[in-house]
Design an enzyme around this catalytic site. Structure first.
Site, PDB file in Angstrom:
ATOM      1  N   ILE A 125     -14.550  17.542   0.164  1.00  0.00           N
ATOM      2  CA  ILE A 125     -14.008  17.591  -1.192  1.00  0.00           C
ATOM      3  C   ILE A 125     -14.942  16.855  -2.152  1.00  0.00           C
ATOM      4  O   ILE A 125     -15.507  15.819  -1.821  1.00  0.00           O
ATOM      5  CB  ILE A 125     -12.578  17.004  -1.235  1.00  0.00           C
ATOM      6  CG1 ILE A 125     -11.910  17.330  -2.567  1.00  0.00           C
ATOM      7  CG2 ILE A 125     -12.576  15.520  -0.949  1.00  0.00           C
ATOM      8  CD1 ILE A 125     -10.422  17.003  -2.606  1.00  0.00           C
ATOM      9  N   HIS A 126     -15.130  17.428  -3.321  1.00  0.00           N
ATOM     10  CA  HIS A 126     -15.947  16.816  -4.365  1.00  0.00           C
ATOM     11  C   HIS A 126     -15.433  17.309  -5.709  1.00  0.00           C
ATOM     12  O   HIS A 126     -14.799  18.356  -5.808  1.00  0.00           O
ATOM     13  CB  HIS A 126     -17.432  17.121  -4.167  1.00  0.00           C
ATOM     14  CG  HIS A 126     -17.750  18.570  -4.050  1.00  0.00           C
ATOM     15  ND1 HIS A 126     -17.494  19.311  -2.901  1.00  0.00           N
ATOM     16  CD2 HIS A 126     -18.286  19.435  -4.937  1.00  0.00           C
ATOM     17  CE1 HIS A 126     -17.877  20.556  -3.085  1.00  0.00           C
ATOM     18  NE2 HIS A 126     -18.356  20.655  -4.319  1.00  0.00           N
ATOM     19  N   PHE A 127     -15.705  16.532  -6.735  1.00  0.00           N
ATOM     20  CA  PHE A 127     -15.132  16.770  -8.056  1.00  0.00           C
ATOM     21  C   PHE A 127     -16.245  16.998  -9.066  1.00  0.00           C
ATOM     22  O   PHE A 127     -17.199  16.227  -9.141  1.00  0.00           O
ATOM     23  CB  PHE A 127     -14.262  15.575  -8.455  1.00  0.00           C
ATOM     24  CG  PHE A 127     -13.166  15.319  -7.470  1.00  0.00           C
ATOM     25  CD1 PHE A 127     -11.922  15.898  -7.631  1.00  0.00           C
ATOM     26  CD2 PHE A 127     -13.400  14.547  -6.332  1.00  0.00           C
ATOM     27  CE1 PHE A 127     -10.920  15.690  -6.689  1.00  0.00           C
ATOM     28  CE2 PHE A 127     -12.407  14.334  -5.392  1.00  0.00           C
ATOM     29  CZ  PHE A 127     -11.164  14.913  -5.567  1.00  0.00           C
TER      30      PHE A 127
END
Length: 173
Positions: A125-127
């Site tokens: 997960i990354h934003f």
């Protein structure tokens, strides 16, 4: 329904094809275990306790940054409270630095959870923080098969790294 083709992203998507076949990467995302000595070469801007900030090498717009937890998981719910809080703090830090550096009119902020949602690195997960300007979309990617980026990425990296360092220093005192 009309479909838009973004050919500049193909090189990015192709860069992941053989990543899991490398013995040193088995099960690890491209974001996992970046050694600090590679920060400048890999465009890592800042390291927090639970997450780090990195420039997107294949940006949608100039200054496209990502906040990435060190803990590799595809699930938002697997992040502990401290990590979730740091994601938001580092996102705010990114936006403040980008406002000083390139004066965007707004931002897109979010995550692509799962491959079907557009997540090209769906195991970690990354934003995304994408600066936006009024009128920043145009005909070039669709008609001209070209993405126009108006800033030198290396120069912007050095500028943002310094600004982020200054902002962190001001906050910690």
């Amino acid at each position: 329904m009309q479909k838009m083709y973004s050919p500049w992203r193909e090189a990015y998507m192709d860069s992941f094809k053989d990543d899991d076949k490398r013995p040193d990467r088995k099960g690890k995302s491209i974001f996992a275990d970046i050694p600090p000595e590679e920060d400048e070469e890999r465009y890592v801007l800042h390291r927090g306790d639970k997450c780090f900030i990195i420039m997107n090498l294949y940006p949608y717009n100039c200054g496209h940054l990502m906040v990435i937890p060190y803990h590799q998981t595809p699930e938002f719910g697997d992040l502990d409270d401290e990590t979730m809080l740091e994601v938001m703090r580092l996102t705010n830090l990114c936006m403040n630095a980008l406002k000083k550096a390139i004066s965007p009119h707004g931002f897109n902020f979010g995550a692509n959870l799962g491959k079907v949602a557009g997540g090209s690195v769906d195991s970690h997960i990354h934003f995304h923080i994408v600066p936006r300007w009024e009128g920043d979309t145009n005909f070039m990617p669709v008609i001209g098969d070209t993405k126009v980026l108006s800033n030198d990425m290396r120069r912007l990296y050095l500028q943002l790294r310094e600004l982020i360092g200054d902002l962190v220093q001001q906050k910690t005192g």
